[in-house]
Design a protein around this motif. Sequence first.
Motif, mmCIF file in Angstrom:
data_model
loop_
_atom_site.group_PDB
_atom_site.id
_atom_site.type_symbol
_atom_site.label_atom_id
_atom_site.label_comp_id
_atom_site.label_asym_id
_atom_site.label_seq_id
_atom_site.Cartn_x
_atom_site.Cartn_y
_atom_site.Cartn_z
ATOM 1 N N ARG A 3 0.825 -1.226 0.000
ATOM 2 C CA ARG A 3 0.000 0.000 0.000
ATOM 3 C C ARG A 3 0.848 1.261 0.000
ATOM 4 N NH1 ARG A 3 -4.582 -1.978 4.161
ATOM 5 N NH2 ARG A 3 -5.711 -3.231 2.634
ATOM 6 N N GLN A 4 1.972 1.210 0.689
ATOM 7 C CA GLN A 4 2.879 2.351 0.764
ATOM 8 C C GLN A 4 4.246 1.948 0.238
ATOM 9 O OE1 GLN A 4 2.183 5.564 1.871
ATOM 10 N NE2 GLN A 4 0.087 4.839 1.821
ATOM 11 N N VAL A 5 4.913 2.886 -0.395
ATOM 12 C CA VAL A 5 6.279 2.653 -0.857
ATOM 13 C C VAL A 5 7.166 2.526 0.385
ATOM 14 C CG1 VAL A 5 8.218 3.677 -2.088
ATOM 15 C CG2 VAL A 5 5.904 3.930 -2.982
ATOM 16 N N PRO A 6 7.956 1.462 0.487
ATOM 17 C CA PRO A 6 8.866 1.341 1.635
ATOM 18 C C PRO A 6 9.793 2.554 1.710
ATOM 19 C CG PRO A 6 8.797 -0.707 0.393
ATOM 20 C CD PRO A 6 8.055 0.321 -0.421
ATOM 21 N N LYS A 7 10.135 2.943 2.931
ATOM 22 C CA LYS A 7 10.946 4.153 3.116
ATOM 23 C C LYS A 7 12.245 4.107 2.328
ATOM 24 C CE LYS A 7 13.057 2.416 7.230
ATOM 25 N NZ LYS A 7 13.411 2.399 8.535
ATOM 26 N N GLU A 8 12.783 2.900 2.113
ATOM 27 C CA GLU A 8 14.025 2.775 1.358
ATOM 28 C C GLU A 8 13.876 3.232 -0.089
ATOM 29 O OE1 GLU A 8 13.984 -0.572 4.427
ATOM 30 O OE2 GLU A 8 12.552 0.351 3.093
ATOM 31 N N LEU A 9 12.642 3.321 -0.572
ATOM 32 C CA LEU A 9 12.402 3.675 -1.970
ATOM 33 C C LEU A 9 11.921 5.105 -2.181
ATOM 34 C CD1 LEU A 9 10.822 0.438 -3.396
ATOM 35 C CD2 LEU A 9 13.143 1.264 -3.530
ATOM 36 N N LEU A 10 11.893 5.902 -1.149
ATOM 37 C CA LEU A 10 11.426 7.277 -1.325
ATOM 38 C C LEU A 10 12.302 8.051 -2.303
ATOM 39 C CD1 LEU A 10 10.239 8.172 2.279
ATOM 40 C CD2 LEU A 10 8.881 7.436 0.299
ATOM 41 N N GLY A 11 13.608 7.815 -2.270
ATOM 42 C CA GLY A 11 14.511 8.471 -3.228
ATOM 43 C C GLY A 11 14.216 8.043 -4.654
ATOM 44 N N LEU A 12 13.877 6.781 -4.849
ATOM 45 C CA LEU A 12 13.520 6.292 -6.178
ATOM 46 C C LEU A 12 12.209 6.920 -6.627
ATOM 47 C CD1 LEU A 12 13.823 4.473 -8.633
ATOM 48 C CD2 LEU A 12 12.748 2.647 -7.303
ATOM 49 N N ALA A 13 11.249 6.994 -5.735
ATOM 50 C CA ALA A 13 9.962 7.610 -6.072
ATOM 51 C C ALA A 13 10.180 9.057 -6.521
ATOM 52 C CB ALA A 13 9.012 7.552 -4.886
ATOM 53 N N ASP A 14 11.065 9.772 -5.837
ATOM 54 C CA ASP A 14 11.380 11.143 -6.246
ATOM 55 C C ASP A 14 12.069 11.174 -7.615
ATOM 56 O OD1 ASP A 14 10.271 12.155 -3.925
ATOM 57 O OD2 ASP A 14 12.198 12.295 -2.880
ATOM 58 N N ALA A 15 12.984 10.214 -7.845
ATOM 59 C CA ALA A 15 13.738 10.180 -9.102
ATOM 60 C C ALA A 15 12.824 9.954 -10.308
ATOM 61 C CB ALA A 15 14.807 9.096 -9.070
ATOM 62 N N VAL A 16 11.757 9.191 -10.117
ATOM 63 C CA VAL A 16 10.847 8.912 -11.228
ATOM 64 C C VAL A 16 9.613 9.805 -11.205
ATOM 65 C CG1 VAL A 16 11.633 6.536 -11.510
ATOM 66 C CG2 VAL A 16 9.637 7.003 -10.072
ATOM 67 N N GLY A 17 9.578 10.770 -10.265
ATOM 68 C CA GLY A 17 8.453 11.700 -10.230
ATOM 69 C C GLY A 17 7.192 11.125 -9.631
ATOM 70 N N ALA A 18 7.332 10.106 -8.781
ATOM 71 C CA ALA A 18 6.169 9.491 -8.135
ATOM 72 C C ALA A 18 6.297 9.635 -6.631
ATOM 73 C CB ALA A 18 6.046 8.026 -8.538
ATOM 74 N N GLY A 19 6.739 10.774 -6.176
ATOM 75 C CA GLY A 19 7.048 10.975 -4.761
ATOM 76 C C GLY A 19 5.873 11.063 -3.824
ATOM 77 N N SER A 20 4.691 10.633 -4.235
ATOM 78 C CA SER A 20 3.517 10.740 -3.369
ATOM 79 C C SER A 20 3.486 9.688 -2.279
ATOM 80 C CB SER A 20 2.245 10.606 -4.214
ATOM 81 O OG SER A 20 2.161 9.299 -4.762
ATOM 82 N N GLY A 21 4.348 8.648 -2.377
ATOM 83 C CA GLY A 21 4.336 7.588 -1.383
ATOM 84 C C GLY A 21 3.396 6.466 -1.721
ATOM 85 N N SER A 22 2.713 6.546 -2.826
ATOM 86 C CA SER A 22 1.784 5.498 -3.265
ATOM 87 C C SER A 22 2.417 4.701 -4.377
ATOM 88 C CB SER A 22 0.483 6.144 -3.747
ATOM 89 O OG SER A 22 -0.325 5.180 -4.359
ATOM 90 N N THR A 23 2.014 3.453 -4.493
ATOM 91 C CA THR A 23 2.541 2.618 -5.571
ATOM 92 C C THR A 23 1.659 2.683 -6.796
ATOM 93 O OG1 THR A 23 1.362 0.701 -4.727
ATOM 94 C CG2 THR A 23 3.656 0.996 -4.000
ATOM 95 N N ARG A 24 0.584 3.378 -6.765
ATOM 96 C CA ARG A 24 -0.338 3.411 -7.896
ATOM 97 C C ARG A 24 -0.379 4.771 -8.526
ATOM 98 N NH1 ARG A 24 -2.840 -1.810 -8.268
ATOM 99 N NH2 ARG A 24 -2.131 -2.743 -6.420
#
Length: 120
Positions: free
Chosen positions: A99-120
């Motif tokens: 349901r939530q992006v694991p904290k270890e992946l927050l940098g990746l979410a930012d890198a791909v422009g999906a920094g909302s913390g959601s996987t969808r």
Amino acid sequence: MGGIDLGCRWPDATLGEPAAVLLVARTNAGGLGAAGRALNALREGRHPAGMRLVGLVLVADAPGRLPLPLARRIRVLRSIAPVHQVPWLPTLRLGIHPRQVPKELLGLADAVGAGSGSTR
């Protein structure tokens, strides 16, 4: 986080595929070897013009700490490209997205422009 799975090939701009690429590999010996070969191909210019590497995503192949030889290999890969490690998530084995992006992946979410913390 979005994106398309291209399997084991580079994106094809004539098919409208994106130029920004995330390489994804497991953290076992075979996966790290394949990641190293792909990064070497990028270094040697054996990729489509205009393609841009966003980073390397390493997905844990088992729970717990990595054996020292694999951890050393990751250090080498980290010196070549930005590395984002996905921790062991048992639900992924069942095809269930967390349901939530694991904290270890927050940098990746930012890198791909999906920094909302959601996987969808």
